[in-house]
Design a protein around this motif. Structure first.
Motif, PDB file in Angstrom:
ATOM      1  N   GLY A 189       0.796  -1.224   0.000  1.00  0.00           N
ATOM      2  CA  GLY A 189       0.000   0.000   0.000  1.00  0.00           C
ATOM      3  C   GLY A 189       0.825   1.269   0.000  1.00  0.00           C
ATOM      4  O   GLY A 189       0.301   2.348  -0.325  1.00  0.00           O
ATOM      5  N   ASN A 190       2.109   1.184   0.379  1.00  0.00           N
ATOM      6  CA  ASN A 190       2.971   2.361   0.335  1.00  0.00           C
ATOM      7  C   ASN A 190       3.145   2.819  -1.116  1.00  0.00           C
ATOM      8  O   ASN A 190       3.086   2.012  -2.051  1.00  0.00           O
ATOM      9  N   LYS A 191       3.371   4.115  -1.304  1.00  0.00           N
ATOM     10  CA  LYS A 191       3.477   4.711  -2.633  1.00  0.00           C
ATOM     11  C   LYS A 191       4.946   4.937  -3.013  1.00  0.00           C
ATOM     12  O   LYS A 191       5.770   5.321  -2.180  1.00  0.00           O
ATOM     13  N   VAL A 192       5.235   4.706  -4.307  1.00  0.00           N
ATOM     14  CA  VAL A 192       6.599   4.816  -4.823  1.00  0.00           C
ATOM     15  C   VAL A 192       6.585   5.563  -6.149  1.00  0.00           C
ATOM     16  O   VAL A 192       5.721   5.306  -6.998  1.00  0.00           O
ATOM     17  N   ASN A 193       7.510   6.500  -6.313  1.00  0.00           N
ATOM     18  CA  ASN A 193       7.735   7.075  -7.641  1.00  0.00           C
ATOM     19  C   ASN A 193       9.243   7.103  -7.913  1.00  0.00           C
ATOM     20  O   ASN A 193      10.053   6.881  -7.003  1.00  0.00           O
ATOM     21  N   PHE A 194       9.615   7.337  -9.153  1.00  0.00           N
ATOM     22  CA  PHE A 194      11.007   7.195  -9.571  1.00  0.00           C
ATOM     23  C   PHE A 194      11.561   8.503 -10.138  1.00  0.00           C
ATOM     24  O   PHE A 194      10.825   9.320 -10.695  1.00  0.00           O
ATOM     25  N   GLU A 195      12.874   8.672  -9.992  1.00  0.00           N
ATOM     26  CA  GLU A 195      13.561   9.868 -10.484  1.00  0.00           C
ATOM     27  C   GLU A 195      14.892   9.435 -11.102  1.00  0.00           C
ATOM     28  O   GLU A 195      15.690   8.762 -10.434  1.00  0.00           O
ATOM     29  N   PRO A 196      15.162   9.782 -12.376  1.00  0.00           N
ATOM     30  CA  PRO A 196      16.427   9.374 -12.991  1.00  0.00           C
ATOM     31  C   PRO A 196      17.596  10.225 -12.503  1.00  0.00           C
ATOM     32  O   PRO A 196      17.459  11.435 -12.300  1.00  0.00           O
ATOM     33  N   ILE A 197      18.738   9.583 -12.270  1.00  0.00           N
ATOM     34  CA  ILE A 197      19.977  10.307 -11.935  1.00  0.00           C
ATOM     35  C   ILE A 197      21.119   9.725 -12.754  1.00  0.00           C
ATOM     36  O   ILE A 197      21.034   8.602 -13.258  1.00  0.00           O
ATOM     37  N   SER A 198      22.199  10.483 -12.869  1.00  0.00           N
ATOM     38  CA  SER A 198      23.363  10.006 -13.614  1.00  0.00           C
ATOM     39  C   SER A 198      24.187   9.062 -12.747  1.00  0.00           C
ATOM     40  O   SER A 198      24.115   9.100 -11.511  1.00  0.00           O
ATOM     41  N   ILE A 199      24.998   8.245 -13.394  1.00  0.00           N
ATOM     42  CA  ILE A 199      25.858   7.336 -12.636  1.00  0.00           C
ATOM     43  C   ILE A 199      26.910   8.115 -11.852  1.00  0.00           C
ATOM     44  O   ILE A 199      27.340   7.694 -10.778  1.00  0.00           O
ATOM     45  N   HIS A 200      27.291   9.277 -12.350  1.00  0.00           N
ATOM     46  CA  HIS A 200      28.272  10.115 -11.640  1.00  0.00           C
ATOM     47  C   HIS A 200      27.678  10.652 -10.337  1.00  0.00           C
ATOM     48  O   HIS A 200      28.343  10.652  -9.289  1.00  0.00           O
ATOM     49  N   LEU A 201      26.423  11.088 -10.393  1.00  0.00           N
ATOM     50  CA  LEU A 201      25.762  11.551  -9.169  1.00  0.00           C
ATOM     51  C   LEU A 201      25.589  10.392  -8.194  1.00  0.00           C
ATOM     52  O   LEU A 201      25.774  10.553  -6.983  1.00  0.00           O
ATOM     53  N   ALA A 202      25.252   9.219  -8.720  1.00  0.00           N
ATOM     54  CA  ALA A 202      25.087   8.033  -7.865  1.00  0.00           C
ATOM     55  C   ALA A 202      26.387   7.738  -7.114  1.00  0.00           C
ATOM     56  O   ALA A 202      26.368   7.470  -5.902  1.00  0.00           O
ATOM     57  N   HIS A 203      27.523   7.795  -7.813  1.00  0.00           N
ATOM     58  CA  HIS A 203      28.828   7.557  -7.172  1.00  0.00           C
ATOM     59  C   HIS A 203      29.070   8.581  -6.060  1.00  0.00           C
ATOM     60  O   HIS A 203      29.518   8.233  -4.964  1.00  0.00           O
ATOM     61  N   ASN A 204      28.784   9.843  -6.343  1.00  0.00           N
ATOM     62  CA  ASN A 204      29.011  10.892  -5.343  1.00  0.00           C
ATOM     63  C   ASN A 204      28.112  10.697  -4.120  1.00  0.00           C
ATOM     64  O   ASN A 204      28.549  10.886  -2.977  1.00  0.00           O
ATOM     65  N   LEU A 205      26.860  10.326  -4.350  1.00  0.00           N
ATOM     66  CA  LEU A 205      25.932  10.101  -3.240  1.00  0.00           C
ATOM     67  C   LEU A 205      26.392   8.932  -2.370  1.00  0.00           C
ATOM     68  O   LEU A 205      26.306   8.985  -1.141  1.00  0.00           O
TER      69      LEU A 205
END
Length: 321
Positions: free
Chosen positions: A287-303
Motif C-alpha cells: 500500500g505504500n506509494k513509490v515514484n522514480f527519479e532518474p539520476i546520472s551514474i556520476h551523481l550516484a557515485h558521489n551520493l
C-alpha cells in the motif's frame, strides 16, 4: 580430535520466532555463477548501525526480523542493539528505545511487538551470532535453503550461540541520523543500456507515475502496481541481474529486485535503483506509494561516497546506566 560440547549458557533461546526472522551478515558474493544469490540485510544502513553500536566487525551476524513478534531469552551476560523499523521493544517488560544498545543478563526476556513504521528490524549482539558460513557467508536465503540455521527462518526452541559473552558501553545513535520510514518515497534510478528499448512516451510515463507496493513483495523483489509500461523488446535471452534492477515483465508492472532475487532474468530492465534508496524501499509495506527519479551514474557515485563518509562518522552518544 574431540569436539567441544555446546555451552547453552553462551546463547539466546528462541521462545517465539515472530513472522520471519533470519540470520544475516553482509551477504554472499562471487557465487552467482553457481546460481546462488547474495542475500544479506534488506536495509543495509540499519544493519550496519546495529553492529556499529556494539563496535562489532562490519560483517557480524545479526538477526533480521520482518514485522515483529520475536521473543528471546538471554542465557548469558552480553549486549544487544536494536535498529530499523519502529517497533515496540522491551526487556523484562520494560519498554526500550530503538537505535541504542543494552546490557542483558541470564534469564532476561527480550520481546518485540509489531512494526508501525517500516517492516525490517535488526538485532545485533556483541561480536555477532556464531553461525557456520556456507559459501562464504551466514546469510539466510530461504528460497535456496542456505545459510543461517539450516537455511530456514528461526524456529521456537532453537539456541542462538553468541561469539563473545561480554557487555559493551551503553550508546545510542544521534537522533538526527535515525531514519524515518515514510508511506511515500522517491527512488533514484540509474538508467541502464536497455532503457533504449522503451519509447520516450513509456520512459516519461514511468518517471511521472506513482506506483503502489503490492502484497506480492518480499526479500526477492518488490512488485509494484500502477500505470503499465511497455517495452519495444519482445524477447531476450536471460542474463545476470543486479540487486535493485527494475524489471518490466509483459504485464508492464515494474518489479524492483531485492537481496534474494534469482541470479538471471529475461525481462527488460529500465534501470537500477540506487542502493541507498533500496534500503528505504525494503522497509516499505503493501500500500505504500513509490515514484522514480532518474539520476546520472556520476551523481550516484558521489551520493554513495557521501553516505559512506557519513556512516563512518555516525555520532554515537554515551548513555548513563
Amino acid at each position: 580430535m574431540t569436539t567441544k560440547p555446546f555451552n547453552s549458557s553462551n546463547s539466546f533461546t528462541v521462545i517465539n520466532p515472530g513472522m520471519l526472522c533470519t540470520v544475516q551478515d553482509n551477504g554472499r558474493f562471487k557465487q552467482a555463477h553457481l546460481g546462488i544469490t547474495n542475500g544479506g540485510p534488506a536495509d543495509k544502513y540499519a544493519y550496519t548501525l546495529a553492529n556499529k553500536l556494539l563496535a562489532n566487525k562490519e560483517n557480524a551476524a545479526t538477526l533480521e526480523l520482518s514485522f515483529g513478534g520475536l521473543v528471546l531469552q538471554a542465557n548469558c551476560h552480553t549486549s544487544i542493539a536494536v535498529t530499523g523499523a519502529k517497533v515496540p521493544f522491551s526487556i523484562n517488560g520494560q519498554v526500550k528505545d530503538n537505535w541504542q544498545n543494552y546490557k542483558v543478563a541470564p534469564n532476561d526476556k527480550i520481546e518485540f511487538g509489531y512494526a508501525n513504521e517500516g517492516c525490517r528490524v535488526y538485532l545485533a549482539v556483541t561480536d555477532g551470532f556464531k553461525v557456520s558460513p556456507q559459501f562464504g557467508s551466514v546469510s539466510t536465503v530461504v528460497r535456496e535453503k542456505i545459510g543461517g540455521l539450516n537455511g530456514d527462518p528461526l524456529k521456537a526452541g532453537q539456541q542462538l550461540t553468541v561469539s563473545k559473552t561480554e557487555a559493551r558501553p551503553l550508546l545510542r545513535l544521534c537522533e538526527t541520523q535515525i531514519p524515518t520510514y515514510k508511506d511515500e518515497i522517491t527512488l533514484r534510478v540509474v538508467t541502464g543500456y536497455q532503457a533504449s528499448e522503451f519509447s520516450s512516451v513509456q520512459f516519461n510515463k514511468f518517471y511521472s507515475s506513482v506506483y503502489e507496493v503490492s502484497q506480492q513483495s518480499d526479500r526477492m523483489g518488490y512488485r509494484l502496481v500502477g500505470p503499465s509500461i511497455k517495452s519495444d523488446m519482445s524477447q531476450m535471452y536471460s542474463e545476470g541481474i543486479s540487486q535493485g534492477a527494475i524489471q518490466v515483465p509483459p504485464d508492464g508492472q515494474p518489479i524492483v529486485l531485492g537481496n534474494d532475487r534469482q541470479t538471471i532474468g529475461g525481462y527488460p530492465k529500465i534501470g537500477s535503483v540506487l542502493s541507498l534508496d533500496l534500503n528505504r524501499l525494503m522497509q516499505c509495506t503493501a500500500g505504500n506509494k513509490v515514484n522514480f527519479e532518474p539520476i546520472s551514474i556520476h551523481l550516484a557515485h558521489n551520493l554513495l561516497l557521501l553516505a559512506k563518509q557519513q556512516l563512518n562518522q555516525a555520532k554515537l552518544i554515551q548513555v548513563q546506566s
